[in-house]
Design a protein around this motif. Structure first.
Motif, PDB file in Angstrom:
ATOM      1  N   UNK A   1      -2.851   8.019 -26.878  1.00 23.61           N
ATOM      2  CA  UNK A   1      -4.228   8.334 -26.498  1.00 23.61           C
ATOM      3  C   UNK A   1      -4.348   9.814 -26.132  1.00 23.61           C
ATOM      4  N   UNK A   2      -3.522  10.264 -25.204  1.00 20.43           N
ATOM      5  CA  UNK A   2      -3.564  11.663 -24.769  1.00 20.43           C
ATOM      6  C   UNK A   2      -2.838  12.594 -25.735  1.00 20.43           C
ATOM      7  N   UNK A   3      -1.973  12.027 -26.572  1.00 26.64           N
ATOM      8  CA  UNK A   3      -1.109  12.777 -27.501  1.00 26.64           C
ATOM      9  C   UNK A   3      -0.138  13.688 -26.758  1.00 26.64           C
ATOM     10  N   UNK A   4       0.255  13.245 -25.565  1.00 26.66           N
ATOM     11  CA  UNK A   4       1.241  13.990 -24.786  1.00 26.66           C
ATOM     12  C   UNK A   4       2.637  13.448 -25.075  1.00 26.66           C
TER      13      UNK A   4
ATOM     14  N   UNK B   1      -9.357  13.219 -24.438  1.00 22.40           N
ATOM     15  CA  UNK B   1      -9.383  14.473 -23.688  1.00 22.40           C
ATOM     16  C   UNK B   1      -9.203  14.197 -22.196  1.00 22.40           C
ATOM     17  N   UNK B   2      -9.854  13.143 -21.699  1.00 22.64           N
ATOM     18  CA  UNK B   2      -9.748  12.806 -20.283  1.00 22.64           C
ATOM     19  C   UNK B   2      -8.322  12.423 -19.910  1.00 22.64           C
ATOM     20  N   UNK B   3      -7.666  11.649 -20.759  1.00 23.42           N
ATOM     21  CA  UNK B   3      -6.293  11.247 -20.463  1.00 23.42           C
ATOM     22  C   UNK B   3      -5.324  12.418 -20.566  1.00 23.42           C
ATOM     23  N   UNK B   4      -5.612  13.359 -21.458  1.00 21.54           N
ATOM     24  CA  UNK B   4      -4.801  14.583 -21.497  1.00 21.54           C
ATOM     25  C   UNK B   4      -4.873  15.292 -20.149  1.00 21.54           C
ATOM     26  N   UNK B   5      -6.073  15.339 -19.572  1.00 26.41           N
ATOM     27  CA  UNK B   5      -6.246  15.975 -18.261  1.00 26.41           C
ATOM     28  C   UNK B   5      -5.572  15.163 -17.159  1.00 26.41           C
ATOM     29  N   UNK B   6      -5.846  13.865 -17.108  1.00 27.43           N
ATOM     30  CA  UNK B   6      -5.333  13.029 -16.025  1.00 27.43           C
ATOM     31  C   UNK B   6      -3.812  12.940 -16.046  1.00 27.43           C
ATOM     32  N   UNK B   7      -3.239  12.756 -17.233  1.00 24.33           N
ATOM     33  CA  UNK B   7      -1.784  12.637 -17.318  1.00 24.33           C
ATOM     34  C   UNK B   7      -1.083  13.972 -17.069  1.00 24.33           C
ATOM     35  N   UNK B   8      -1.755  15.071 -17.363  1.00 19.59           N
ATOM     36  CA  UNK B   8      -1.208  16.385 -17.016  1.00 19.59           C
ATOM     37  C   UNK B   8      -1.110  16.527 -15.502  1.00 19.59           C
ATOM     38  N   UNK B   9      -2.158  16.119 -14.795  1.00 19.74           N
ATOM     39  CA  UNK B   9      -2.150  16.168 -13.332  1.00 19.74           C
ATOM     40  C   UNK B   9      -1.003  15.319 -12.781  1.00 19.74           C
TER      41      UNK B   9
END
Length: 261
Positions: A104-107, A137-145
């Motif tokens: 989802x986040x592609x992390x 995009x939201x999960x990219x932000x949240x998982x980065x945090x």
């Protein structure tokens, strides 16, 4: 090299457990490491900024990503790559089986231990989205945090087309220390959130929308022209940038509360 590793190395030199020559060899990779002319990895970044370099996978070959990630993994306990496609992640995991991938986040991440667990009383971010389509995009932000060790809550699909959904999350929003507002279409959610909360708001326009959305440009201009105060805006679809900024805000709040950290 992580700050904790440098401190340990210096302590070992002081205690006679490591020679000066051995310490110099360990520090040889600072401030950067040159990889066959395709990458110069910033090995000094964790010391300067408290976070190691993160790999932007888009546009890189799988072989280049493996090379960069392997070298970072030799010096850091946690490594992250953003915008990794599933086939790239599969290639990387063949060489680095410890790597974890979230489609989802592609992390794409490596960690010798789980993410740091912030205490329940720690300051926190809230990531809100206009719709479910904004989740990548939201999960990219949240998982980065989360990856960098800060506390985050999620409130998804609370866009202005049903504003009562956002208002239902007011207790969570009012106590937040920073809010990331992720929205496509006309991007109105960010102005609404900015008018509700007393903390900084980071707007993230997304490319979600119909023709006149212009790939997120409409949402970007709407957020930039917000009449709400305390709103800053990152680039279109830049969840990672918003997540890093939120973490930096939260980390500074923790440091101010406990100068020992």
């Amino acid at each position: 090299m992580d700050i904790d590793k440098i401190r340990l190395l210096l302590s070992q030199v002081r205690n006679g457990e490591t020679s000066v020559e051995g310490a110099l060899e360990a520090l040889r990779g600072l401030p950067f490491d040159d990889l066959d002319d395709y990458a110069r990895i910033d090995m000094h970044r964790a010391l300067r900024q408290g976070m190691p370099e993160v790999i932007f996978c888009q546009g890189k070959t799988p072989e280049q990503i493996v090379g960069i990630m392997t070298r970072l993994w030799q010096h850091h306990d946690r490594v992250m790559g953003t915008r990794a496609e599933p086939q790239t992640a599969e290639f990387v995991r063949a060489y680095l089986p410890e790597a974890q991938y979230d489609p989802v986040s592609r992390l794409l991440t490596l960690s010798r231990q789980g993410p740091p667990e912030p205490p329940q009383e720690a300051p926190y971010a809230v990531v809100v989205t206009g719709g479910t389509s904004d989740l990548p995009v939201a999960e990219e932000a949240a998982q980065t945090i989360e990856f960098f060790g800060s506390r985050v809550h999620r409130a998804y699909d609370v866009g202005v087309a049903g504003i009562h959904r956002l208002l239902d999350r007011r207790p969570l929003l009012f106590k937040a220390d920073v809010v990331i507002s992720v929205a496509g279409m006309e991007g109105a959610l960010t102005s609404v959130v900015g008018g509700l909360v007393a903390c900084p708001v980071i707007g993230v326009p997304t490319s979600v929308g119909y023709g006149a959305n212009f790939g997120g440009l409409a949402a970007l201009l709407s957020m930039l022209n917000s009449c709400a105060t305390g709103v800053a805006v990152v680039n279109i679809d830049n969840g990672f940038g918003a997540g890093v900024l939120a973490h930096q805000i939260l980390r500074r709040l923790v440091e101010d509360r406990d100068p020992v950290l």
